[in-house]
Design an enzyme around this catalytic site. Structure first.
Site, PDB file in Angstrom:
ATOM      1  N   LYS A   1       0.827  -1.204   0.000  1.00 22.09           N
ATOM      2  CA  LYS A   1       0.000   0.000   0.000  1.00 22.09           C
ATOM      3  C   LYS A   1       0.874   1.273   0.000  1.00 22.09           C
ATOM      4  O   LYS A   1       2.097   1.204   0.230  1.00 22.09           O
ATOM      5  CB  LYS A   1      -0.919  -0.032   1.213  1.00 22.09           C
ATOM      6  CG  LYS A   1      -2.044  -1.089   1.133  1.00 22.09           C
ATOM      7  CD  LYS A   1      -2.778  -1.124   2.478  1.00 22.09           C
ATOM      8  CE  LYS A   1      -4.029  -1.943   2.470  1.00 22.09           C
ATOM      9  NZ  LYS A   1      -4.633  -1.961   3.843  1.00 22.09           N
TER      10      LYS A   1
ATOM     11  N   TYR B   1     -12.509  -2.376  -2.918  1.00 19.86           N
ATOM     12  CA  TYR B   1     -12.990  -2.272  -1.535  1.00 19.86           C
ATOM     13  C   TYR B   1     -14.515  -2.154  -1.447  1.00 19.86           C
ATOM     14  O   TYR B   1     -15.041  -1.661  -0.446  1.00 19.86           O
ATOM     15  CB  TYR B   1     -12.315  -1.088  -0.833  1.00 19.86           C
ATOM     16  CG  TYR B   1     -10.907  -1.404  -0.354  1.00 19.86           C
ATOM     17  CD1 TYR B   1     -10.644  -2.530   0.441  1.00 19.86           C
ATOM     18  CD2 TYR B   1      -9.834  -0.568  -0.660  1.00 19.86           C
ATOM     19  CE1 TYR B   1      -9.361  -2.810   0.890  1.00 19.86           C
ATOM     20  CE2 TYR B   1      -8.544  -0.847  -0.206  1.00 19.86           C
ATOM     21  CZ  TYR B   1      -8.318  -1.977   0.576  1.00 19.86           C
ATOM     22  OH  TYR B   1      -7.046  -2.257   1.038  1.00 19.86           O
TER      23      TYR B   1
ATOM     24  N   ASN C   1      -1.723   0.249   7.560  1.00 14.68           N
ATOM     25  CA  ASN C   1      -1.259  -1.109   7.883  1.00 14.68           C
ATOM     26  C   ASN C   1      -0.505  -1.798   6.745  1.00 14.68           C
ATOM     27  O   ASN C   1      -0.410  -3.034   6.695  1.00 14.68           O
ATOM     28  CB  ASN C   1      -2.419  -1.957   8.420  1.00 14.68           C
ATOM     29  CG  ASN C   1      -3.507  -2.168   7.396  1.00 14.68           C
ATOM     30  OD1 ASN C   1      -3.461  -1.605   6.302  1.00 14.68           O
ATOM     31  ND2 ASN C   1      -4.487  -2.976   7.744  1.00 14.68           N
TER      32      ASN C   1
ATOM     33  N   HIS D   1      -2.091  -5.267   1.660  1.00 13.49           N
ATOM     34  CA  HIS D   1      -3.357  -5.968   1.479  1.00 13.49           C
ATOM     35  C   HIS D   1      -3.039  -7.386   1.064  1.00 13.49           C
ATOM     36  O   HIS D   1      -2.089  -7.612   0.301  1.00 13.49           O
ATOM     37  CB  HIS D   1      -4.204  -5.311   0.374  1.00 13.49           C
ATOM     38  CG  HIS D   1      -5.358  -6.176  -0.052  1.00 13.49           C
ATOM     39  ND1 HIS D   1      -6.550  -6.195   0.630  1.00 13.49           N
ATOM     40  CD2 HIS D   1      -5.471  -7.096  -1.042  1.00 13.49           C
ATOM     41  CE1 HIS D   1      -7.359  -7.081   0.055  1.00 13.49           C
ATOM     42  NE2 HIS D   1      -6.734  -7.647  -0.960  1.00 13.49           N
TER      43      HIS D   1
ATOM     44  N   GLU E   1      -9.694 -11.192  -6.982  1.00 16.43           N
ATOM     45  CA  GLU E   1      -8.835 -10.005  -6.889  1.00 16.43           C
ATOM     46  C   GLU E   1      -7.683 -10.062  -7.884  1.00 16.43           C
ATOM     47  O   GLU E   1      -7.326  -9.041  -8.479  1.00 16.43           O
ATOM     48  CB  GLU E   1      -8.325  -9.846  -5.453  1.00 16.43           C
ATOM     49  CG  GLU E   1      -9.447  -9.469  -4.493  1.00 16.43           C
ATOM     50  CD  GLU E   1      -9.003  -9.346  -3.033  1.00 16.43           C
ATOM     51  OE1 GLU E   1      -9.843  -8.998  -2.196  1.00 16.43           O
ATOM     52  OE2 GLU E   1      -7.810  -9.604  -2.737  1.00 16.43           O
TER      53      GLU E   1
HETATM   54  P1  IDP Z   1      -7.610  -6.661   5.825  1.00 15.16           P
HETATM   55  O1  IDP Z   1      -6.818  -5.671   5.001  1.00 15.16           O
HETATM   56  O2  IDP Z   1      -6.785  -7.241   6.935  1.00 15.16           O
HETATM   57  O3  IDP Z   1      -8.289  -7.717   4.992  1.00 15.16           O
HETATM   58  P2  IDP Z   1     -10.256  -5.444   6.173  1.00 15.16           P
HETATM   59  O4  IDP Z   1     -11.119  -5.640   7.351  1.00 15.16           O
HETATM   60  O5  IDP Z   1     -10.653  -6.131   4.901  1.00 15.16           O
HETATM   61  O6  IDP Z   1      -8.758  -5.817   6.581  1.00 15.16           O
HETATM   62  O7  IDP Z   1     -10.156  -3.876   5.925  1.00 15.16           O
HETATM   63  C1  IDP Z   1      -9.558  -3.385   4.742  1.00 15.16           C
HETATM   64  C2  IDP Z   1      -8.626  -2.269   5.103  1.00 15.16           C
HETATM   65  O8  IDP Z   1      -9.394  -1.174   5.604  1.00 15.16           O
HETATM   66  C3  IDP Z   1      -7.625  -2.557   6.217  1.00 15.16           C
HETATM   67  O9  IDP Z   1      -6.469  -3.216   5.755  1.00 15.16           O
HETATM   68  C4  IDP Z   1      -7.312  -1.163   6.713  1.00 15.16           C
HETATM   69  O10 IDP Z   1      -6.386  -0.506   5.845  1.00 15.16           O
HETATM   70  C5  IDP Z   1      -8.661  -0.488   6.598  1.00 15.16           C
HETATM   71  N1  IDP Z   1      -9.415  -0.551   7.852  1.00 15.16           N
HETATM   72  C6  IDP Z   1     -10.072  -1.612   8.346  1.00 15.16           C
HETATM   73  N2  IDP Z   1     -10.664  -1.319   9.523  1.00 15.16           N
HETATM   74  C7  IDP Z   1     -10.366  -0.018   9.767  1.00 15.16           C
HETATM   75  C8  IDP Z   1     -10.673   0.877  10.832  1.00 15.16           C
HETATM   76  O11 IDP Z   1     -11.348   0.535  11.798  1.00 15.16           O
HETATM   77  N3  IDP Z   1     -10.178   2.157  10.707  1.00 15.16           N
HETATM   78  C9  IDP Z   1      -9.428   2.567   9.650  1.00 15.16           C
HETATM   79  N4  IDP Z   1      -9.111   1.735   8.634  1.00 15.16           N
HETATM   80  C10 IDP Z   1      -9.565   0.473   8.687  1.00 15.16           C
HETATM   81 MG    MG Z   2      -9.844  -7.573   3.663  1.00 14.56          MG
END
Ligand code: IDP
Ligand code: MG
Length: 149
Positions: A9, A49, A112, A115, A126
């Protein structure tokens, strides 16, 4: 062979971590099948997304992923989806296992770093969303038989 999509990312690209992420996946034994460096369009971000549309973090998430280029890669291997999710670590860096990328380099869920597809089905979807069929390279490594049983 199971395939999964990985995105390095914008935060990880800005921090010079493309090599770190790629190196960890190579070291794990996964096989790279496609890669491209690109600025993510609004449309691609929204399709990728779509499942998060309506959530509180949706708009910041779209802004984040379109804010700067990403490195998109497809990797394959036995249990590639689970293996890569484990290498990335839990979504929230403070809940990610020590030694995982999100633990080792991250603090906040909205930064984070990576992805990774969360199921075999989503891995296929994907990879097809981010790459044309002709961009996927089917190849063998001499070392495969020492990594794939
Ligand atoms: P993942 O990337 O581990 O699969 P997902 O729940 O699919 O996690 O969420 C997609 C992305 O959305 C996360 O990687 C993160 O960047 C962002 N995200 C998820 N939850 C939050 C939140 O509570 N606050 C801000 N960003 C979030
Ligand atoms: Mg996800």
């Amino acid at each position: 062979m199971e395939k999964t999509l990985v995105l390095v990312k914008p935060d990880a690209v800005q921090r010079g971590l493309i090599g770190e992420v790629t190196s960890r996946l190579e070291r794990r034994g996964l096989r790279l099948v496609a890669a491209k460096f690109l600025a993510v369009s609004q449309e691609l971000a929204e399709t990728h997304y779509a499942i998060h549309k309506g959530k509180t973090f949706y708009e910041p998430l779209i802004n984040y992923i379109t804010s700067s280029p990403v490195m998109a890669m497809a990797w394959e291997g036995p249990n590639a989806v689970a293996a890569v999710r484990q290498t990335m670590g839990a979504t929230r860096p403070t809940e990610a296992a020590p030694g995982s990328i999100r633990h080792d380099f991250g603090l906040e869920v909205g930064r984070n770093l990576t992805h990774a597809s969360d199921s075999v089905e989503n891995g296929e979807k994907e990879v097809a969303l981010w790459f044309k069929p002709e961009e996927l390279v089917s190849w063998g490594r001499d070392v495969d038989r020492w990594i794939f049983e």
